[in-house]
Write a protein that holds these residues in place. Structure first.
Motif, PDB file in Angstrom:
ATOM      1  N   UNK A 119       0.845  -1.185   0.000  1.00 37.38           N
ATOM      2  CA  UNK A 119       0.000   0.000   0.000  1.00 37.38           C
ATOM      3  C   UNK A 119       0.888   1.246   0.000  1.00 37.38           C
ATOM      4  N   UNK A 120       0.517   2.203  -0.813  1.00 32.41           N
ATOM      5  CA  UNK A 120       1.166   3.517  -0.728  1.00 32.41           C
ATOM      6  C   UNK A 120       0.182   4.435  -0.019  1.00 32.41           C
ATOM      7  N   UNK A 121       0.581   4.847   1.186  1.00 27.03           N
ATOM      8  CA  UNK A 121      -0.317   5.660   2.004  1.00 27.03           C
ATOM      9  C   UNK A 121       0.000   7.137   1.795  1.00 27.03           C
ATOM     10  N   UNK A 122      -1.001   7.894   1.369  1.00 29.92           N
ATOM     11  CA  UNK A 122      -0.845   9.335   1.141  1.00 29.92           C
ATOM     12  C   UNK A 122      -1.517  10.098   2.280  1.00 29.92           C
ATOM     13  N   UNK A 123      -0.757  10.577   3.234  1.00 32.33           N
ATOM     14  CA  UNK A 123      -1.371  11.276   4.370  1.00 32.33           C
ATOM     15  C   UNK A 123      -1.860  12.668   3.959  1.00 32.33           C
ATOM     16  N   UNK A 124      -2.631  13.291   4.836  1.00 30.87           N
ATOM     17  CA  UNK A 124      -3.161  14.626   4.537  1.00 30.87           C
ATOM     18  C   UNK A 124      -2.017  15.624   4.374  1.00 30.87           C
ATOM     19  N   UNK A 125      -0.949  15.417   5.128  1.00 25.15           N
ATOM     20  CA  UNK A 125       0.231  16.287   4.992  1.00 25.15           C
ATOM     21  C   UNK A 125       1.486  15.435   4.951  1.00 25.15           C
ATOM     22  N   UNK A 126       2.467  15.875   4.238  1.00 22.80           N
ATOM     23  CA  UNK A 126       3.762  15.170   4.219  1.00 22.80           C
ATOM     24  C   UNK A 126       3.829  14.121   3.128  1.00 22.80           C
ATOM     25  N   UNK A 127       4.943  13.391   3.140  1.00 19.53           N
ATOM     26  CA  UNK A 127       5.254  12.430   2.093  1.00 19.53           C
ATOM     27  C   UNK A 127       4.430  11.152   2.198  1.00 19.53           C
ATOM     28  N   UNK A 128       4.264  10.470   1.071  1.00 18.94           N
ATOM     29  CA  UNK A 128       3.600   9.166   1.056  1.00 18.94           C
ATOM     30  C   UNK A 128       4.515   8.112   1.692  1.00 18.94           C
ATOM     31  N   UNK A 129       3.908   7.134   2.328  1.00 18.51           N
ATOM     32  CA  UNK A 129       4.656   6.041   2.955  1.00 18.51           C
ATOM     33  C   UNK A 129       4.294   4.739   2.267  1.00 18.51           C
ATOM     34  N   UNK A 130       5.273   3.896   1.999  1.00 22.85           N
ATOM     35  CA  UNK A 130       5.014   2.605   1.374  1.00 22.85           C
ATOM     36  C   UNK A 130       5.003   1.513   2.446  1.00 22.85           C
ATOM     37  N   UNK A 131       3.960   0.713   2.477  1.00 26.65           N
ATOM     38  CA  UNK A 131       3.863  -0.386   3.445  1.00 26.65           C
ATOM     39  C   UNK A 131       3.645  -1.690   2.684  1.00 26.65           C
TER      40      UNK A 131
END
Lengths: 467, 467
Positions: free
Chosen positions: A86-98
């Motif tokens: 999953x590529x998580x796109x938060x409301x602020x800041x960089x996307x995180x890959x899990x």
């Protein structure tokens, strides 16, 4: 009304030539049955079927096992795009890959629903004992006299077919199930339909260029979790993504309120600016595409008079948040196939065992799918959840025989859904408590932790005697 | 199809002239509305309605409150037989009497379903603004165009009525609810029907003699609890009892297996010899009367487009084990009446508030009724249960403001069902634990015990924040 026709004794009628019905038809044909598949819609290989239903799906191990059963596993590599996490796109800041798993190769596959269905219909042409009938809507079923009434084209002539048995794979709005509800009071037909207050709408991110390059990471399922709502994106061959917004119908930001270009712009600017930047057709897509309902259907019994059997969504329609709707329907075919191995042509036994064995798993994946909605839209952003997920990945990377709840459901077709549910929930309970006390996950003794998880599960299962 | 007719603006259509519909009609007429009641069956005052549905019912405080509302409370004394407690007939040994309450006068009232319905229909004749239409079956409802299609007599001509609003009191098999399921996809209509594997069959104990003397205690609800099955009996005016067997459909002793006089004799000899001695018509009753299903129906929303509203069994059909089906339906009328006081002719507000306020109580009594099935058929024979019941009676006799779960549901119309459920379950949890430690209930300090129960409830409610 035309005279009743008779389907000969070794013939089986399948209602619905969707994903489950066409795969089922192929398997029954391989086993030597005369298979007659009746479909209410036109042949999708020739006519354009109206959109609105999910454009792509996540095919995973349970579904692949069924494709292997009929010798069509090649479509996974040919038509699917592997998603490793999953590529998580938060409301602020960089996307995180899990990653979905710490083991390499464990992936789900984004695949076109229509494309896969067409491939299955093409495949049926190889079998002279498969007969397809399109534009034939099932109007009613007589469960005592063993016949079905069809309508030949919209508003066309009605006719009745007698037959030995029917397998109903006609989806969440199953006509056969509706007939069961109308006519089988004495069977005490239990039924529930439960809708979420949320619905979904499909949107799109087009390809980056004419070469079919992708605008965002190709091999991931993208999620923009926003608490009470979320956006997700799955890639298509050709460089585009199908984007789905899951949102409440009501409220100031609900689907019903987002009815002008200005409101749509302002909503996406507020919640999904990073996605919006890649969605040039947003407003048109939003105003053109329907907002569809999300519901769970449970019912029982699935078989009536050993004449008809519900399978796939007709028996157990679920919300899409585990990506298991099609996989579960395909697994139904594997379960039926095992029962045919064990019981030969004893369809009384096959129908009885199928509903008894499979009902608890249909219920389990339905409940897991609702759970995952809350997890996807909220927990994926929480620090505790991310720490637990990271710990689980470490355990998997360490070569331990550890599978997260998601992995149990998705990558372990040897486990029943009900087993994945119980084990997965217990693991989560334990690890979330554990993670509250952990500051540095790199200092954790994973072998010991895995042993502790197993001990916790064992104790809990002994107490509850769930198994 | 006849031309659409128009019901004038202050007119309300009620679908169903059963207990709830006729009482509701009277109340609306008292408030000045033009009331049009459409009933699919013939006028029960003239035609003999086929049996099979419960012959007598237990009327209690919630129902009586509604009869008071329309000024018909006199029927309770005139037509009802007060039952002050349960007479438990164990498999062996003497019957035990357990009062419903330690307070004198708290009773439920056995009353004829048909008789009460006829009294209500008679009462409607007093109101020139009530119009009754029999043999008019509701075929379909158009929720967008605000009209209803009826069939004039079985297979007769169909016609359409336009109107401002309809109140659907057409029972568990509600035609209006079925139309809602068919036509209101966009409303995300949640629905469930859940059947017990048990059914019921009505039998009888005739009067002892021509003077109308009773063969067994008149002023009690008789129960023969037998673990997985039970028999109950309620008295009728004239000396007879209506006896109901609750039993599984399947299994060696199930309804489906009991199909010869020999098997019926042997079954009753084995389980219910003391009842059988008073049932000279047993075999004929058993083979003649139907075995009926027991189911729970839940749904939501209850109103559509502020045009139609489900009430009574149409909105919440429950199993009969709390004797609350009719009482709950009657209480619906009181709730609606309160909302009319508060909102005048603002039916948008009335419909919205009704479903919001009343749905949790419909769910609560449905769940309580299923609970009570297990309690009646098993717990009434357990020593722990009997000790708890005796303790509760002592507390009530001591003049303490204590109400058992049963009493909260039955004798406290000032409490909502949901409140009775939460408080009742907590009390039971506490007292059952407490009774495990008690050897002589006469040595208990009731005042202290009552305070302990209250403290336990208070703590639990604070924790769960249920209220």
């Amino acid at each position: 009304m035309a005279t009743a026709q008779y389907i000969k004794k070794d013939g089986i009628i399948i209602i619905g030539a969707g994903l489950c019905g066409s795969l089922l038809g192929i398997r029954l044909a391989q086993r030597g049955y005369e298979v007659h598949i009746y479909e209410s819609r036109p042949d999708m290989r020739k006519a354009k079927i109206d959109g609105g239903r999910s454009i792509n799906l996540a095919l995973s191990d349970r579904g692949i096992k069924a494709l292997e059963l009929i010798g069509m596993q090649h479509v996974v590599e040919r038509d699917g795009i592997p998603l490793y996490g999953r590529m998580i796109h938060p409301a602020e800041g960089e996307a995180t890959y899990m990653p979905y798993s710490g083991r390499s190769g464990e992936a789900i596959h984004s695949i076109s629903r229509g494309g896969l269905n067409k491939s299955l219909l093409e495949e049926t042409e190889k079998y002279p004992n498969i007969h397809l009938y399109f534009n034939q809507r099932c109007v009613d079923v007589n469960f005592d006299e063993h016949n079905i009434r069809f309508e030949n084209g919209k508003g066309g002539e009605q006719y009745t077919l007698e037959c030995e048995r029917i397998l109903a794979t006609d989806g969440a709005g199953s006509a056969v199930r509706r007939a069961m509800m109308r006519h089988t009071t004495e069977k005490r037909f239990n039924f529930s339909q439960d809708f979420l207050t949320h619905g979904y709408k499909e949107l799109s991110i087009p390809a980056a260029d004419e070469k079919g390059n992708f605008r965002i990471e190709k091999n991931a399922l993208h999620i923009w979790p926003r608490g009470t709502q979320m956006l997700i994106a799955l890639p298509n061959l050709g460089g585009s993504f199908t984007v789905t917004l899951f949102q409440d119908f009501e409220g100031p930001d609900g689907f019903n309120a987002l009815n002008t270009p200005e409101k749509i712009h302002s909503f996406f600017d507020k919640y999904y600016p990073s996605a919006k930047a890649n969605m040039p057709d947003l407003v048109n897509d939003f105003l053109t595409n329907p907002s569809a309902n999300l519901g769970t259907i449970k019912c029982y019994p699935w078989q009536i008079n050993h004449f008809s059997l519900l399978m796939g969504d007709a028996a157990h329609a679920i919300v899409p948040f585990y990506g298991q709707g099609m996989n579960c329907a395909f697994e139904d075919v594997c379960v039926l196939d095992d029962l045919m191995d064990q019981n030969g042509d004893n369809w009384v036994e096959i129908f009885d065992r199928f509903q008894e064995n499979r009902k608890p798993d249909g219920d389990a994946i339905a409940d897991l799918a609702v759970d995952n909605f809350y997890e996807m839209r909220t927990s994926t952003t929480s620090l505790l959840f991310q720490r637990k997920k990271a710990l689980e990945t470490k355990m998997e990377q360490a070569g331990l025989p550890y599978f997260s709840k998601y992995a149990l459901v998705t990558f372990r077709p040897d486990l029943k859904y009900r087993e994945a549910l119980v084990r997965g929930r217990l693991q989560d309970d334990f690890l979330l408590e554990y993670c509250k006390t952990v500051t540095d996950i790199n200092q954790v003794d994973y072998v010991q932790l895995q042993a502790d998880v197993e001990a916790y599960i064992k104790t809990a299962l002994q107490k509850s005697e769930i198994y």
